[in-house]
Design a protein around this motif. Sequence first.
Motif, PDB file in Angstrom:
ATOM      1  N   THR A 169       0.768  -1.292   0.080  1.00  0.00           N
ATOM      2  CA  THR A 169       0.079   0.003  -0.090  1.00  0.00           C
ATOM      3  C   THR A 169       0.995   1.392  -0.094  1.00  0.00           C
ATOM      4  O   THR A 169       1.843   1.364   0.470  1.00  0.00           O
ATOM      5  N   CYS A 170       0.482   2.292  -0.716  1.00  0.00           N
ATOM      6  CA  CYS A 170       1.048   3.592  -0.699  1.00  0.00           C
ATOM      7  C   CYS A 170      -0.069   4.507  -0.215  1.00  0.00           C
ATOM      8  O   CYS A 170      -1.093   4.459  -0.799  1.00  0.00           O
ATOM      9  N   MET A 171       0.237   5.731   0.636  1.00  0.00           N
ATOM     10  CA  MET A 171      -0.902   6.504   1.005  1.00  0.00           C
ATOM     11  C   MET A 171      -1.251   7.164  -0.137  1.00  0.00           C
ATOM     12  O   MET A 171      -2.376   7.831  -0.234  1.00  0.00           O
ATOM     13  N   CYS A 172      -0.614   7.466  -1.317  1.00  0.00           N
ATOM     14  CA  CYS A 172      -1.073   8.003  -2.594  1.00  0.00           C
ATOM     15  C   CYS A 172      -2.419   7.338  -3.083  1.00  0.00           C
ATOM     16  O   CYS A 172      -3.308   8.001  -3.788  1.00  0.00           O
ATOM     17  N   GLY A 173      -2.625   6.111  -2.793  1.00  0.00           N
ATOM     18  CA  GLY A 173      -3.526   5.329  -3.061  1.00  0.00           C
ATOM     19  C   GLY A 173      -3.804   4.517  -4.329  1.00  0.00           C
ATOM     20  O   GLY A 173      -4.530   3.450  -4.623  1.00  0.00           O
ATOM     21  N   PRO A 196       2.091  -1.035  -9.026  1.00  0.00           N
ATOM     22  CA  PRO A 196       3.036  -0.102  -8.506  1.00  0.00           C
ATOM     23  C   PRO A 196       2.857   1.334  -8.826  1.00  0.00           C
ATOM     24  O   PRO A 196       2.936   1.485  -9.983  1.00  0.00           O
ATOM     25  N   CYS A 197       2.657   2.255  -7.854  1.00  0.00           N
ATOM     26  CA  CYS A 197       2.817   3.557  -8.281  1.00  0.00           C
ATOM     27  C   CYS A 197       3.987   4.173  -8.223  1.00  0.00           C
ATOM     28  O   CYS A 197       5.049   3.292  -8.011  1.00  0.00           O
ATOM     29  N   LYS A 198       4.416   5.393  -8.662  1.00  0.00           N
ATOM     30  CA  LYS A 198       5.766   5.633  -8.942  1.00  0.00           C
ATOM     31  C   LYS A 198       6.716   5.682  -7.399  1.00  0.00           C
ATOM     32  O   LYS A 198       7.710   5.399  -7.496  1.00  0.00           O
ATOM     33  N   HIS A 199       5.936   5.867  -6.352  1.00  0.00           N
ATOM     34  CA  HIS A 199       6.663   5.819  -4.813  1.00  0.00           C
ATOM     35  C   HIS A 199       7.105   4.321  -4.679  1.00  0.00           C
ATOM     36  O   HIS A 199       8.242   4.053  -4.346  1.00  0.00           O
ATOM     37  N   ALA A 200       6.124   3.390  -5.066  1.00  0.00           N
ATOM     38  CA  ALA A 200       6.622   2.190  -4.881  1.00  0.00           C
ATOM     39  C   ALA A 200       7.648   1.539  -5.869  1.00  0.00           C
ATOM     40  O   ALA A 200       8.440   0.967  -5.321  1.00  0.00           O
TER      41      ALA A 200
END
Length: 349
Positions: free
Chosen positions: A280-284, A292-296
Amino acid sequence: MLPHYVVVMKETNPDVVAYISWNNQGPEMPLTFKRIFISFGAQYKGFAKGCRPLIGIDGCHLKGNFNGCLLSAIALYANQQIFPIAYAVVSEESKDSWTYFFRCLRTALADSGRDDWTFMSDRMKRQFPGPYFEAYFWQAANAYNEWVFTKAMDKMKGLDPAAYHYLREIDLKLWTRFKFDPTICCDDNTNNFTESFNATLGLDRVLPIMTIRRNCMVRIATRQATGEEWQENDITPYAKNEIKKANDDSRFCQLHCSGRGEWEVVEGRTSFPLNMVQRTCMCGRWQISGIPCKHACRVINNNRQSPAQFVSKYYSVAYYRATYDLTIHPMPDPTQWPPADIPFIAPLK
Ligand SMILES: [Zn+2]
């Protein structure tokens, strides 16, 4: 000839779920077509085995020599394109017709072992007056997290209170992304994908119902062949492209390790808590989309792992192949159908 068509369809494709009904208005009156529902085994079984539990539904008028409406149930397969599950032709779009459609669809999916479907429709389609509604509605609907959502709604409240109160009446999980069920792994919040099914059919004006079957048969066969060219353990081109975009954007992020798989990923002035164990990433974005989002991606690359390993199974080549495992078998033209004691019926007027 549709009653006969259903019989031949069941002979050539024994696992098809097909129903046809007609009106009998008395001994001197011709029998008239009422409705037909069709879902091939290759469709409802492929959907249950390989697609996310999301069903888009849509109705459109049939253009051509006959009246009537085409109702369809559409899924998204692993490469994020449409997979028709079932279709029906009914006399009109009504509560009665949709009840019939869902009853038939439930029969087709009865043995799937699943009952966690999410439905997407355009029943909420409506124009809301007010100049600010459109812009802030989409900001709120597209929000992957509550913070972005609240910001958009607060702006709308100040500029267009009526629109704000109208939207607050509607259950959030019906229209805003950050409240979508993460098990669906779908961040699509429009119904455009179901409408594109109607557009790609290129419906024949003379034999619309038979044309749809052939169209679905060819559609499955070509994608089945495509999937065989891909690597078994890979992810689909759509997911690869999403990962590529996220990777490109990830270089602007800074990492701060928190331990035991937890990180703070800083992008500009915003800091996103990220959990590699829970994915999980808080960006959602990661949990809602399943990619996976860019943060992941920043964390995964930092760990010298491959982001592809962290993509939901619904974007895998294995699931793609499961979707396209079966085929719709070919059918002969009416002159070659075996004789049967079945009535002819008149079409819709
Ligand atoms: Zn993120």
